[in-house]
Design a protein around this motif. Structure first.
Motif, PDB file in Angstrom:
ATOM      1  N   MET A   1      33.677 -52.928  11.017  1.00  0.00           N
ATOM      2  CA  MET A   1      34.545 -52.885   9.840  1.00  0.00           C
ATOM      3  C   MET A   1      35.121 -51.486   9.700  1.00  0.00           C
ATOM      4  O   MET A   1      34.377 -50.509   9.609  1.00  0.00           O
ATOM      5  CB  MET A   1      33.742 -53.245   8.582  1.00  0.00           C
ATOM      6  CG  MET A   1      34.539 -53.175   7.294  1.00  0.00           C
ATOM      7  SD  MET A   1      33.537 -53.651   5.865  1.00  0.00           S
ATOM      8  CE  MET A   1      34.759 -53.460   4.567  1.00  0.00           C
ATOM      9  N   PRO A   2      36.442 -51.341   9.704  1.00  0.00           N
ATOM     10  CA  PRO A   2      37.027 -50.005   9.591  1.00  0.00           C
ATOM     11  C   PRO A   2      36.903 -49.438   8.174  1.00  0.00           C
ATOM     12  O   PRO A   2      36.736 -50.187   7.207  1.00  0.00           O
ATOM     13  CB  PRO A   2      38.497 -50.244   9.948  1.00  0.00           C
ATOM     14  CG  PRO A   2      38.738 -51.676   9.584  1.00  0.00           C
ATOM     15  CD  PRO A   2      37.448 -52.392   9.873  1.00  0.00           C
ATOM     16  N   PHE A   3      36.978 -48.131   8.075  1.00  0.00           N
ATOM     17  CA  PHE A   3      36.953 -47.470   6.777  1.00  0.00           C
ATOM     18  C   PHE A   3      38.359 -47.473   6.179  1.00  0.00           C
ATOM     19  O   PHE A   3      39.291 -46.906   6.755  1.00  0.00           O
ATOM     20  CB  PHE A   3      36.459 -46.027   6.916  1.00  0.00           C
ATOM     21  CG  PHE A   3      34.970 -45.897   7.011  1.00  0.00           C
ATOM     22  CD1 PHE A   3      34.224 -45.503   5.910  1.00  0.00           C
ATOM     23  CD2 PHE A   3      34.300 -46.164   8.191  1.00  0.00           C
ATOM     24  CE1 PHE A   3      32.843 -45.378   5.984  1.00  0.00           C
ATOM     25  CE2 PHE A   3      32.926 -46.052   8.295  1.00  0.00           C
ATOM     26  CZ  PHE A   3      32.194 -45.650   7.179  1.00  0.00           C
ATOM     27  N   THR A   4      38.512 -48.112   5.022  1.00  0.00           N
ATOM     28  CA  THR A   4      39.773 -48.075   4.288  1.00  0.00           C
ATOM     29  C   THR A   4      39.976 -46.669   3.740  1.00  0.00           C
ATOM     30  O   THR A   4      39.026 -46.023   3.297  1.00  0.00           O
ATOM     31  CB  THR A   4      39.738 -49.080   3.126  1.00  0.00           C
ATOM     32  OG1 THR A   4      39.444 -50.370   3.642  1.00  0.00           O
ATOM     33  CG2 THR A   4      41.065 -49.109   2.389  1.00  0.00           C
ATOM     34  N   MET A   5      41.203 -46.197   3.746  1.00  0.00           N
ATOM     35  CA  MET A   5      41.499 -44.875   3.206  1.00  0.00           C
ATOM     36  C   MET A   5      42.228 -44.993   1.861  1.00  0.00           C
ATOM     37  O   MET A   5      43.055 -45.895   1.676  1.00  0.00           O
ATOM     38  CB  MET A   5      42.370 -44.078   4.176  1.00  0.00           C
ATOM     39  CG  MET A   5      41.629 -43.583   5.403  1.00  0.00           C
ATOM     40  SD  MET A   5      40.302 -42.402   4.991  1.00  0.00           S
ATOM     41  CE  MET A   5      38.836 -43.401   5.389  1.00  0.00           C
ATOM     42  N   PRO A   6      41.921 -44.111   0.913  1.00  0.00           N
ATOM     43  CA  PRO A   6      42.694 -44.086  -0.329  1.00  0.00           C
ATOM     44  C   PRO A   6      44.122 -43.638  -0.058  1.00  0.00           C
ATOM     45  O   PRO A   6      44.436 -43.134   1.031  1.00  0.00           O
ATOM     46  CB  PRO A   6      41.932 -43.078  -1.197  1.00  0.00           C
ATOM     47  CG  PRO A   6      41.225 -42.197  -0.231  1.00  0.00           C
ATOM     48  CD  PRO A   6      40.893 -43.063   0.950  1.00  0.00           C
ATOM     49  N   SER A   7      44.972 -43.794  -1.049  1.00  0.00           N
ATOM     50  CA  SER A   7      46.385 -43.444  -0.865  1.00  0.00           C
ATOM     51  C   SER A   7      46.579 -41.949  -0.684  1.00  0.00           C
ATOM     52  O   SER A   7      47.582 -41.511  -0.111  1.00  0.00           O
ATOM     53  CB  SER A   7      47.204 -43.929  -2.059  1.00  0.00           C
ATOM     54  OG  SER A   7      46.725 -43.372  -3.265  1.00  0.00           O
ATOM     55  N   VAL A   8      45.631 -41.147  -1.176  1.00  0.00           N
ATOM     56  CA  VAL A   8      45.715 -39.692  -1.045  1.00  0.00           C
ATOM     57  C   VAL A   8      44.496 -39.200  -0.277  1.00  0.00           C
ATOM     58  O   VAL A   8      43.363 -39.303  -0.759  1.00  0.00           O
ATOM     59  CB  VAL A   8      45.790 -38.995  -2.426  1.00  0.00           C
ATOM     60  CG1 VAL A   8      45.756 -37.483  -2.266  1.00  0.00           C
ATOM     61  CG2 VAL A   8      47.049 -39.425  -3.168  1.00  0.00           C
ATOM     62  N   THR A   9      44.705 -38.683   0.925  1.00  0.00           N
ATOM     63  CA  THR A   9      43.600 -38.187   1.749  1.00  0.00           C
ATOM     64  C   THR A   9      43.624 -36.667   1.903  1.00  0.00           C
ATOM     65  O   THR A   9      42.728 -36.108   2.528  1.00  0.00           O
ATOM     66  CB  THR A   9      43.637 -38.822   3.151  1.00  0.00           C
ATOM     67  OG1 THR A   9      44.902 -38.545   3.759  1.00  0.00           O
ATOM     68  CG2 THR A   9      43.437 -40.327   3.066  1.00  0.00           C
ATOM     69  N   ASN A  10      44.625 -36.018   1.325  1.00  0.00           N
ATOM     70  CA  ASN A  10      44.703 -34.559   1.369  1.00  0.00           C
ATOM     71  C   ASN A  10      44.589 -33.972  -0.033  1.00  0.00           C
ATOM     72  O   ASN A  10      44.934 -34.621  -1.030  1.00  0.00           O
ATOM     73  CB  ASN A  10      46.023 -34.100   1.999  1.00  0.00           C
ATOM     74  CG  ASN A  10      46.057 -34.330   3.491  1.00  0.00           C
ATOM     75  OD1 ASN A  10      45.038 -34.222   4.167  1.00  0.00           O
ATOM     76  ND2 ASN A  10      47.224 -34.662   4.014  1.00  0.00           N
ATOM     77  N   ARG A 281      31.874 -50.874   3.915  1.00  0.00           N
ATOM     78  CA  ARG A 281      32.100 -51.809   2.814  1.00  0.00           C
ATOM     79  C   ARG A 281      31.882 -51.117   1.468  1.00  0.00           C
ATOM     80  O   ARG A 281      32.651 -51.314   0.517  1.00  0.00           O
ATOM     81  CB  ARG A 281      31.173 -53.013   2.938  1.00  0.00           C
ATOM     82  CG  ARG A 281      31.373 -54.013   1.801  1.00  0.00           C
ATOM     83  CD  ARG A 281      30.377 -55.165   1.840  1.00  0.00           C
ATOM     84  NE  ARG A 281      30.560 -56.029   0.684  1.00  0.00           N
ATOM     85  CZ  ARG A 281      30.051 -55.781  -0.515  1.00  0.00           C
ATOM     86  NH1 ARG A 281      29.342 -54.677  -0.733  1.00  0.00           N
ATOM     87  NH2 ARG A 281      30.255 -56.624  -1.523  1.00  0.00           N
ATOM     88  N   GLU A 282      30.826 -50.317   1.355  1.00  0.00           N
ATOM     89  CA  GLU A 282      30.578 -49.596   0.105  1.00  0.00           C
ATOM     90  C   GLU A 282      31.692 -48.580  -0.160  1.00  0.00           C
ATOM     91  O   GLU A 282      32.102 -48.369  -1.303  1.00  0.00           O
ATOM     92  CB  GLU A 282      29.221 -48.894   0.162  1.00  0.00           C
ATOM     93  CG  GLU A 282      28.040 -49.810   0.449  1.00  0.00           C
ATOM     94  CD  GLU A 282      27.800 -50.862  -0.622  1.00  0.00           C
ATOM     95  OE1 GLU A 282      28.356 -50.735  -1.737  1.00  0.00           O
ATOM     96  OE2 GLU A 282      27.062 -51.830  -0.343  1.00  0.00           O
ATOM     97  N   TRP A 283      32.179 -47.970   0.907  1.00  0.00           N
ATOM     98  CA  TRP A 283      33.280 -47.026   0.770  1.00  0.00           C
ATOM     99  C   TRP A 283      34.540 -47.733   0.274  1.00  0.00           C
ATOM    100  O   TRP A 283      35.280 -47.197  -0.554  1.00  0.00           O
ATOM    101  CB  TRP A 283      33.532 -46.345   2.108  1.00  0.00           C
ATOM    102  CG  TRP A 283      34.769 -45.482   2.128  1.00  0.00           C
ATOM    103  CD1 TRP A 283      35.934 -45.740   2.787  1.00  0.00           C
ATOM    104  CD2 TRP A 283      34.962 -44.232   1.462  1.00  0.00           C
ATOM    105  NE1 TRP A 283      36.839 -44.737   2.577  1.00  0.00           N
ATOM    106  CE2 TRP A 283      36.274 -43.787   1.762  1.00  0.00           C
ATOM    107  CE3 TRP A 283      34.154 -43.445   0.647  1.00  0.00           C
ATOM    108  CZ2 TRP A 283      36.792 -42.597   1.269  1.00  0.00           C
ATOM    109  CZ3 TRP A 283      34.669 -42.261   0.149  1.00  0.00           C
ATOM    110  CH2 TRP A 283      35.970 -41.838   0.456  1.00  0.00           C
ATOM    111  N   ASP A 284      34.764 -48.934   0.741  1.00  0.00           N
ATOM    112  CA  ASP A 284      35.934 -49.708   0.328  1.00  0.00           C
ATOM    113  C   ASP A 284      35.929 -49.933  -1.181  1.00  0.00           C
ATOM    114  O   ASP A 284      36.979 -49.877  -1.833  1.00  0.00           O
ATOM    115  CB  ASP A 284      35.953 -51.048   1.069  1.00  0.00           C
ATOM    116  CG  ASP A 284      37.179 -51.876   0.745  1.00  0.00           C
ATOM    117  OD1 ASP A 284      38.295 -51.423   1.053  1.00  0.00           O
ATOM    118  OD2 ASP A 284      37.027 -52.962   0.167  1.00  0.00           O
TER     119      ASP A 284
END
Length: 332
Positions: A1-10, A281-284
């Motif tokens: 399962m890949p790690f979803t990224m938030p809209s702002v990563t910087n 999943r928890e990160w998502d």
């Protein structure tokens, strides 16, 4: 399962946002756990003492693997023994440490503490999880005594009051859904470490009119209602980073506060021994909060709806609110 990224990563000032990770577990020798870290991230294992190992020079800096008890790590038991007239030789100290380690293994978790890594580089953390599982690490559900957690230390884009207040609003609005979606284990529900935020604080913060003028006001409001680290979103580290004196003057567990520019999200179980469980999943679930924190219009509308939900503020949350949250988040 890949790690979803938030809209702002910087970060607003430039450079990537970072995330630290903490995994609690039992069932492994501390040196074996440290070697698992080195197998994934490189570096050299160094045994500091019976209760702490470090993995130094990895691709992201230094990891630590330690028994999650400040009394043992600091050797506070030696002071207790000294006060009753017992001073141990080095050999006897080692024997006592081994006895304490055997007893603690049934009650106190080991903890892998990862250094902050760019959130876009979280994927190897699930490789570490899988390797620890294969080497027989035991998670939250392996015993009724294991209130083990998995924790993220998440760096926000900036440390201004509007940004931090947005994160608090988003978390408090999403909390009933997060708790259910995380499948919170009963041992953790009954433990004091993730006591829910008081209703009067929730009512204060989710109100669309709540817009603290500066970081000091935000911190004071938090400490008025939460002078403890025992919250599912522990803000003591980030607030102590901003104003150490203000926090230390009023916080309960001063010796446990480590100032750092990150929220301490400590809600999820650590189901490290369950093959289907994934850190990703928890990160998502966290990413949903992260993105919501920057959506002022949705926060305001959700806050208004929440305050008008039957049962609030008496903590009688109805299923109707939990069912609404995924729709607000466009996760229906």
């Amino acid at each position: 399962m890949p790690f979803t990224m938030p809209s702002v990563t910087n970060k607003s000032a430039g450079g990537p946002r970072h995330v630290g990770l903490e995994l609690e577990f039992a069932g492994m020798d501390i040196r074996d756990a440290a070697r698992a870290v080195a197998d994934v991230f490189g570096g050299e294992v160094r045994e500091v003492d019976t209760f702490i190992c470090t993995v130094e020079g990895t691709t992201h800096g230094n990891f630590s693997v330690e028994l999650d008890s400040s009394l043992l790590r600091s050797k506070g038991y030696l002071k207790i023994l000294h006060e009753i007239g017992i001073d141990l030789s080095d050999a006897n100290e080692k024997r006592i440490e081994r006895i304490l380690l055997d007893v603690a293994d049934e009650l106190i978790p080991y903890e892998v503490v990862a250094p902050p890594v760019p959130m876009t580089e979280l994927a190897p953390m699930d490789d570490l999880r899988e390797l620890l599982r294969r080497r027989k690490a035991k998670g939250t559900r392996a015993s009724i005594l294991y209130a083990f957690s998995m924790q993220f230390n998440v760096e926000p884009p900036d440390l201004t009051a509007p940004t931090l207040a947005g994160f608090l609003k988003a978390f408090l609005l999403c909390y009933p859904w997060l708790r259910e979606a995380s499948g919170l284990d009963m041992t953790r529900i009954l433990s004091p470490f993730i006591d829910k935020f008081p209703s009067d604080y929730v009512k204060l913060v989710v109100d669309p009119a709540y817009q603290p003028c500066d970081e000091a006001a935000l911190i004071d409001d938090y400490l008025d209602h939460n002078p403890t680290r025992n919250r599912p979103l522990d803000c003591m580290p980030i607030f102590a980073h901003l104003d150490r004196d203000r926090v230390m003057a009023r916080a309960n567990e001063k010796h446990l506060i480590k100032p750092r520019p990150a929220f301490h999200y400590r809600l999820p179980n650590c189901l490290i021994d369950e093959p289907a469980w994934r850190i990703a999943r928890e990160w998502d679930l966290w990413v949903a909060v992260d993105d919501l924190s920057r959506d002022a219009d949705t926060l305001a509308a959700m806050g208004e709806d929440f305050l008008n939900t039957p049962g609030f503020p008496l903590d009688l949350f109805t299923d109707s609110w939990k069912e609404k949250i995924p729709r607000w988040l466009d996760r229906s």
